[in-house]
Scaffold this active site. Structure first.
Site, PDB file in Angstrom:
ATOM      1  N   GLU A 164       9.470   8.778   5.391  1.00  0.00           N
ATOM      2  CA  GLU A 164       9.795   8.113   6.608  1.00  0.00           C
ATOM      3  C   GLU A 164      11.453   8.213   6.029  1.00  0.00           C
ATOM      4  O   GLU A 164      12.040   7.069   6.813  1.00  0.00           O
ATOM      5  CB  GLU A 164       9.057   7.165   6.537  1.00  0.00           C
ATOM      6  CG  GLU A 164       7.711   7.281   7.215  1.00  0.00           C
ATOM      7  CD  GLU A 164       6.992   5.594   7.165  1.00  0.00           C
ATOM      8  OE1 GLU A 164       8.105   4.624   7.392  1.00  0.00           O
ATOM      9  OE2 GLU A 164       5.793   6.097   6.474  1.00  0.00           O
ATOM     10  N   CYS A 203       3.670   6.566   8.949  1.00  0.00           N
ATOM     11  CA  CYS A 203       2.989   6.537   7.214  1.00  0.00           C
ATOM     12  C   CYS A 203       1.724   7.697   8.333  1.00  0.00           C
ATOM     13  O   CYS A 203       0.410   8.216   6.402  1.00  0.00           O
ATOM     14  CB  CYS A 203       1.902   5.464   7.266  1.00  0.00           C
ATOM     15  SG  CYS A 203       2.863   3.888   6.056  1.00  0.00           S
ATOM     16  N   THR A 243       5.610  -5.598  -0.534  1.00  0.00           N
ATOM     17  CA  THR A 243       4.595  -4.731  -0.610  1.00  0.00           C
ATOM     18  C   THR A 243       5.505  -3.161  -0.663  1.00  0.00           C
ATOM     19  O   THR A 243       5.158  -2.452   0.105  1.00  0.00           O
ATOM     20  CB  THR A 243       3.958  -4.831   1.051  1.00  0.00           C
ATOM     21  OG1 THR A 243       5.112  -5.254   1.999  1.00  0.00           O
ATOM     22  CG2 THR A 243       2.953  -5.868   1.259  1.00  0.00           C
ATOM     23  N   SER A 289       1.454  -5.483  12.708  1.00  0.00           N
ATOM     24  CA  SER A 289       1.534  -4.321  12.186  1.00  0.00           C
ATOM     25  C   SER A 289       0.091  -4.520  12.043  1.00  0.00           C
ATOM     26  O   SER A 289      -0.758  -3.531  11.859  1.00  0.00           O
ATOM     27  CB  SER A 289       2.262  -3.877  11.177  1.00  0.00           C
ATOM     28  OG  SER A 289       2.482  -4.559  10.699  1.00  0.00           O
ATOM     29  N   HIS A 309      -5.525   3.745   5.161  1.00  0.00           N
ATOM     30  CA  HIS A 309      -4.274   3.634   4.788  1.00  0.00           C
ATOM     31  C   HIS A 309      -3.970   2.119   3.797  1.00  0.00           C
ATOM     32  O   HIS A 309      -4.767   1.444   4.629  1.00  0.00           O
ATOM     33  CB  HIS A 309      -2.928   3.790   5.786  1.00  0.00           C
ATOM     34  CG  HIS A 309      -1.648   3.493   5.560  1.00  0.00           C
ATOM     35  ND1 HIS A 309      -1.016   3.477   4.647  1.00  0.00           N
ATOM     36  CD2 HIS A 309      -1.036   2.420   6.104  1.00  0.00           C
ATOM     37  CE1 HIS A 309       0.247   3.048   4.683  1.00  0.00           C
ATOM     38  NE2 HIS A 309       0.458   1.844   5.534  1.00  0.00           N
ATOM     39  N   LYS A 340     -10.308  -5.960   4.246  1.00  0.00           N
ATOM     40  CA  LYS A 340     -10.509  -5.517   5.399  1.00  0.00           C
ATOM     41  C   LYS A 340     -10.803  -4.733   6.661  1.00  0.00           C
ATOM     42  O   LYS A 340     -11.252  -4.756   8.027  1.00  0.00           O
ATOM     43  CB  LYS A 340      -8.890  -5.805   6.039  1.00  0.00           C
ATOM     44  CG  LYS A 340      -8.527  -7.173   5.575  1.00  0.00           C
ATOM     45  CD  LYS A 340      -7.231  -8.003   5.673  1.00  0.00           C
ATOM     46  CE  LYS A 340      -7.030  -9.713   4.828  1.00  0.00           C
ATOM     47  NZ  LYS A 340      -6.242 -10.189   5.659  1.00  0.00           N
ATOM     48  N   ASN A 363       3.106   0.095  -1.688  1.00  0.00           N
ATOM     49  CA  ASN A 363       3.690   1.031  -0.385  1.00  0.00           C
ATOM     50  C   ASN A 363       4.157   2.458  -0.131  1.00  0.00           C
ATOM     51  O   ASN A 363       5.140   2.036  -1.604  1.00  0.00           O
ATOM     52  CB  ASN A 363       3.754   0.672   0.609  1.00  0.00           C
ATOM     53  CG  ASN A 363       3.432   1.230   1.662  1.00  0.00           C
ATOM     54  OD1 ASN A 363       2.742   2.422   2.009  1.00  0.00           O
ATOM     55  ND2 ASN A 363       3.744   0.389   3.064  1.00  0.00           N
TER      56      ASN A 363
END
Ligand code: COA
Length: 405
Positions: free
Chosen positions: A80, A112, A153, A202, A235, A244, A277
């Site tokens: 990216e 991603c 993050t 997101s 991811h 989660k 990340n």
């Protein structure tokens, strides 16, 4: 049928890390939010002489140990943080890694998920050319605004996969469930250094695309059944999302949390917790984490893989771990690489983030930061230049460099 999959898997992180307890103090946030709420401990920070090309080359160099480079027929960079609007970053990798002229080189983009798109193309390539190999390189620096909720993050690093018809690590069945929907959850206009993100939206989209790609994978494309998975790897924008995501997968697949407990979440997040990340590389760093830090022997077992790219596209697929896979991994080297990183202050991190290469074509030579195998050494005439250890690799007409700060 030919078995195609991952024969080499290595990642690289810069030699510097910021402790998130330090960042929490500096930002006036309770440290429990970063350490427990997000599940992160430290984030990797790239010094000024590291970018996606140098980090990608370092990861790939390790993945190519023992590989006959003349057999590599394609190198794909997914990122990216492309350094050029036209020329693929994979061109630099092709040169730095001394790949053959018969090797195609290009770049792919879709946030991603781009790493998984590149992997999918590599599988097709090797399926058509079983005597050749494909190199997939994923590299990114996750950058958000200072003081923003997403700042904790961030991270930086690269991962490289060698795809082969005789994979030592994992076989991949080319069945991909897909969910695509155009949304504005995370994006970075070309004039911005930092991404923009609607954080909670997101996460909502991440979960919606997980449900959608799983449904496509399981019900329309005849993928592996949920009860046949030994583990689930996803991811990881931050470590706690693993719990989660697993809970959401079990719910949409109609499995009770108790019955799905074995799918785990912790071992795939061990590296990410220390790195942060890495966008395109994140899922594959998570896979390395699962295979290298997990206690259970996964030989012959299926692992469910979920790739998410904002904007947005989710992809669900599976891999089967090969017998003897641990011999092809680098658990000790990776543990050492993470342990030996130097802790930097918040002030140092902020100063490095403010540094930019000039945009007026001036010649600049960058100082050395650490002893990375490859580094961005500066620029001249609007060209970036890279060097490998002591050997300088420069464009053919690079002018003599002036030493500027
Ligand atoms: N101690 C322990 N936990 C705490 C805490 C404390 N003192 N304060 C907050 N938390 C917990 C919250 O309860 C929450 O956990 P939960 O989601 O399980 O309830 C977690 O920490 C995060 O808190 P929240 O208030 O939601 O944080 P935020 O709104 O400031 O930002 C993100 C969180 C993830 C939205 C933000 O970091 C972000 O935008 N990240 C980048 C985008 C991203 O990663 N997207 C994912 C899809 S790719």
């Amino acid at each position: 049928m030919t078995t195609i999959g991952i024969d080499g898997l290595r990642f690289y992180v810069p030699a510097y890390a910021l402790d998130l307890a330090d960042l929490a103090r500096a930002r006036g946030v309770p440290e429990g939010k970063f350490l427990h709420g997000l599940g992160q401990r430290t984030m990797a920070v790239a010094p000024p002489d590291q970018d996606v090309i140098s980090m990608g080359a370092s990861a790939a160099e390790q993945a190519l140990i023992g590989v006959d480079r003349d057999r590599i027929g394609m190198v794909v960079l997914s990122t990216e943080d492309g350094v050029d609007m036209s020329k693929a970053g994979a061109m630099y990798l092709h040169r730095l890694l001394e790949l053959p002229a018969s090797c195609q080189a290009y770049e792919v983009k879709q946030a991603c998920t781009a790493g998984t798109v590149a992997l999918q193309q590599a599988l097709f390539y090797v399926s058509a050319n079983p005597d050749r190999l494909a190199l997939v390189v994923m590299a990114d620096e996750a950058r958000y605004a200072f003081h923003s909720p997403a700042e904790a993050t961030q991270g930086a690093g690269a991962c490289a996969l060698v795809i082969s018809a005789r994979p030592r690590i994992a076989e991949i069945t080319p069945v991909f469930g897909v969910y695509t929907e155009e949304v504005a959850d995370f994006w970075r206009p070309v004039y911005r250094e930092e991404a923009l993100v609607d954080g909670h939206f997101s996460i909502e989209m991440y979960m919606r695309a997980l449900a959608g790609s799983w449904a496509d994978y399981a019900f329309l494309r005849g993928g592996v059944k949920i009860e046949d998975f030994a583990r689930f790897c996803c991811h990881l924008p931050f470590a706690r999302i693993a719990d989660k995501a697993r809970a959401r997968l079990l719910k949409v697949a109609g499995v009770t949390p108790d019955k799905g407990r074995h799918l785990g979440a912790d071992d795939c997040a061990s590296y990410g917790r220390e790195i942060g990340n890495t966008y395109t590389a994140s899922l594959y760093v998570a896979l390395a984490s699962l295979l290298e830090t997990g206690q259970e022997d996964l030989a012959g077992r299926e692992v469910g893989m979920y790739s998410y790219g904002s904007g947005c596209m989710g992809m669900f697929f599976a891999l089967r771990v090969m017998p003897g896979y641990t011999a092809a991994l680098a658990a000790k080297e990776n543990a050492k690489m993470l342990q030996q990183r130097q802790r930097i202050s918040v002030a140092q991190y902020e100063e490095w983030r403010g540094q930019r290469l000039p945009e007026d074509g001036r010649t600049v030579r960058l100082d050395h930061f650490g002893s990375a195998r490859f580094r961005l050494c500066g620029c001249a005439g609007h060209r970036r230049c890279y060097e490998r250890s002591k050997t300088k690799i420069t464009p053919a007409v690079l002018p003599v460099m002036n030493h500027t700060s």
